[in-house]
Design a protein around this motif. Structure first.
Motif, PDB file in Angstrom:
ATOM      1  N   ARG A 152       0.807  -1.354   0.010  1.00 56.32           N
ATOM      2  CA  ARG A 152       0.342  -0.449   0.052  1.00 56.32           C
ATOM      3  C   ARG A 152       0.741   1.356  -0.261  1.00 56.32           C
ATOM      4  N   VAL A 153       0.629   2.121  -1.248  1.00 56.69           N
ATOM      5  CA  VAL A 153       1.840   3.111  -1.301  1.00 56.69           C
ATOM      6  C   VAL A 153       0.990   4.538  -1.374  1.00 56.69           C
ATOM      7  N   SER A 154       0.871   5.751   0.136  1.00 57.55           N
ATOM      8  CA  SER A 154       0.183   6.963  -0.486  1.00 57.55           C
ATOM      9  C   SER A 154       0.626   7.439  -1.430  1.00 57.55           C
ATOM     10  N   SER A 155      -0.462   8.339  -1.186  1.00 57.99           N
ATOM     11  CA  SER A 155       0.665  10.056  -2.574  1.00 57.99           C
ATOM     12  C   SER A 155      -0.503  11.185  -2.350  1.00 57.99           C
ATOM     13  N   ILE A 156       0.179  11.875  -2.337  1.00 58.07           N
ATOM     14  CA  ILE A 156      -0.990  13.522  -2.782  1.00 58.07           C
ATOM     15  C   ILE A 156      -1.991  12.707  -4.087  1.00 58.07           C
ATOM     16  N   LYS A 157      -3.098  13.735  -3.728  1.00 60.07           N
ATOM     17  CA  LYS A 157      -4.083  13.644  -4.749  1.00 60.07           C
ATOM     18  C   LYS A 157      -3.378  13.803  -6.225  1.00 60.07           C
ATOM     19  N   GLU A 185      -4.262   7.583  -2.422  1.00 64.29           N
ATOM     20  CA  GLU A 185      -4.221   9.095  -2.692  1.00 64.29           C
ATOM     21  C   GLU A 185      -5.149  10.122  -1.454  1.00 64.29           C
ATOM     22  N   PHE A 186      -4.118  11.345  -1.424  1.00 61.20           N
ATOM     23  CA  PHE A 186      -4.510  12.126  -0.345  1.00 61.20           C
ATOM     24  C   PHE A 186      -4.178  13.696  -0.497  1.00 61.20           C
ATOM     25  N   GLU A 187      -5.439  14.355   0.147  1.00 58.01           N
ATOM     26  CA  GLU A 187      -5.728  15.587  -0.199  1.00 58.01           C
ATOM     27  C   GLU A 187      -4.207  16.455  -0.149  1.00 58.01           C
ATOM     28  N   THR A 188      -3.498  16.428   1.103  1.00 61.22           N
ATOM     29  CA  THR A 188      -2.152  16.648   0.796  1.00 61.22           C
ATOM     30  C   THR A 188      -1.149  15.607   1.053  1.00 61.22           C
ATOM     31  N   GLN A 194       1.116  10.875   7.319  1.00 66.05           N
ATOM     32  CA  GLN A 194       0.521  10.415   8.186  1.00 66.05           C
ATOM     33  C   GLN A 194       0.274   8.925   8.220  1.00 66.05           C
ATOM     34  N   ALA A 195      -0.408   8.624   7.199  1.00 67.72           N
ATOM     35  CA  ALA A 195      -0.973   7.487   6.886  1.00 67.72           C
ATOM     36  C   ALA A 195       0.283   6.218   6.781  1.00 67.72           C
ATOM     37  N   VAL A 201      -0.561   2.683   5.727  1.00 68.13           N
ATOM     38  CA  VAL A 201      -0.228   2.366   3.677  1.00 68.13           C
ATOM     39  C   VAL A 201       1.374   1.878   4.179  1.00 68.13           C
ATOM     40  N   ASP A 202       2.383   1.370   3.403  1.00 68.88           N
ATOM     41  CA  ASP A 202       3.810   0.480   3.895  1.00 68.88           C
ATOM     42  C   ASP A 202       4.671   1.788   3.411  1.00 68.88           C
ATOM     43  N   ALA A 203       4.242   2.322   2.499  1.00 67.32           N
ATOM     44  CA  ALA A 203       5.239   3.249   2.037  1.00 67.32           C
ATOM     45  C   ALA A 203       4.463   4.600   1.424  1.00 67.32           C
ATOM     46  N   GLN A 204       5.301   5.606   1.063  1.00 67.98           N
ATOM     47  CA  GLN A 204       5.139   6.962   0.865  1.00 67.98           C
ATOM     48  C   GLN A 204       5.992   7.520  -0.790  1.00 67.98           C
ATOM     49  N   PHE A 205       4.968   7.623  -1.477  1.00 68.62           N
ATOM     50  CA  PHE A 205       6.117   8.446  -3.098  1.00 68.62           C
ATOM     51  C   PHE A 205       6.208   9.554  -3.226  1.00 68.62           C
TER      52      PHE A 205
END
Length: 289
Positions: A152-157, A185-188, A194-195, A201-205
């Motif tokens: 699972r990967v988080s990213s700005i939308k 995807e997140f707004e900011t 924070q995710a 999530v496991d990582a952020q790009f």
């Protein structure tokens, strides 16, 4: 007698001097009028769309916009003899906003892509890339997009790397039986970070400069795990297609900033680079044809 002749000569020149002065004054007035008559949303003002949740490029410091883009645009507006004003707009709505004439120009670390260049015109002004972040000491340290298979990967939308990650998922991960990349995807950007902290999530790009600021701000709770810039990109100002007068003036003002050394000073301050002509051509891709 000589003094009288000199005085007479001076007096005879006065009408011509006055005429020249009038012409110069008229030219100065015309220049000021040309600047104020630019096709902007508000006369005499350059209205700038930016997602002010994205340090170090765009954020709020107290009640004032801060970061690379506000500093850059304030100087650029000065060369245009326009008053800068910022409209805080979430990233995914920036192109919609400029095309709806909510603001004159986008200055918000907007990556130049062929898809976007079909929607807006660009003034390229920066070069950066992406980085991967993960929790420190978690045991998961992805170096490249292929390492995100089944994660699972988080990213700005609306980020430009999301389609690229989806391509990796479809072309590499799933055929190899390693599971799809689950992009959330997140707004900011802070929400995306924070995710990671919340184990959602496991990582952020994230953009490389933003990623480094995130690491510093979170005091080492997350770390940059990639070792090279991923998907190097060019960043550009965005202008509504058809607004050629403003586009040309922005390019001229940018050239004046370079000549004055202001642009180079900002690059050094924020540790970012200037794109080459080849970088820009590659970024525009099919849109340059």
């Amino acid at each position: 007698m000589q003094a009288y002749l000199d005085l007479k000569s001076v007096l005879s020149c006065l009408p011509r001097i006055s005429k020249c002065a009038a012409v110069l004054a008229l030219c100065g007035t015309a220049h000021a009028f040309a600047a104020s008559a630019l096709p902007t949303v508000t006369a005499g003002k350059l209205t700038i769309g930016a997602d002010l949740t994205y340090p170090p490029y765009d954020y709020m410091e107290g009640a004032a916009p801060a970061g690379f883009d506000p500093a850059f645009m304030t100087k650029l507006a000065g060369h245009l003899k326009l008053q800068p004003g910022f409209v805080d707009t979430r990233f995914a709505n920036l192109i919609l906003g400029v095309n709806a004439s909510r603001f004159d120009v986008i200055a918000s670390a907007l990556y130049v892509t062929p898809e976007r260049a079909r929607q807006i015109d660009f003034v390229p002004y920066l070069k950066t890339g992406g980085s991967l972040l993960a929790l420190s000491h978690s045991g998961f340290a992805p170096k490249k997009p292929e390492d995100l298979c089944g994660k699972r990967v988080s990213s700005i939308k609306g980020a430009s790397w999301i389609p690229k990650l989806n391509d990796v998922s479809k072309q590499d991960c799933i055929p190899a039986g390693r599971g799809a990349i689950d992009v959330r995807e997140f707004e900011t950007s802070p929400e995306a970070a924070q995710a990671v902290l919340a184990h959602a999530v496991d990582a952020q790009f994230e953009d490389s400069a933003v990623a480094q600021m995130t690491v510093n701000k979170l005091a080492g709770r997350v770390t940059i795990t990639s070792t090279t810039q991923l998907y190097p990109v060019v960043i550009g100002l965005g202008v509504k297609k058809g607004n050629d007068a403003l586009l040309g003036q922005l390019k001229s003002a940018f050239a004046s900033m370079k000549q004055a050394g202001e642009y180079q000073a900002l690059l050094k301050q924020y540790n970012v680079g200037e794109p080459t002509d080849d970088d820009i051509a590659r970024a525009l891709g099919a849109a340059s044809n």
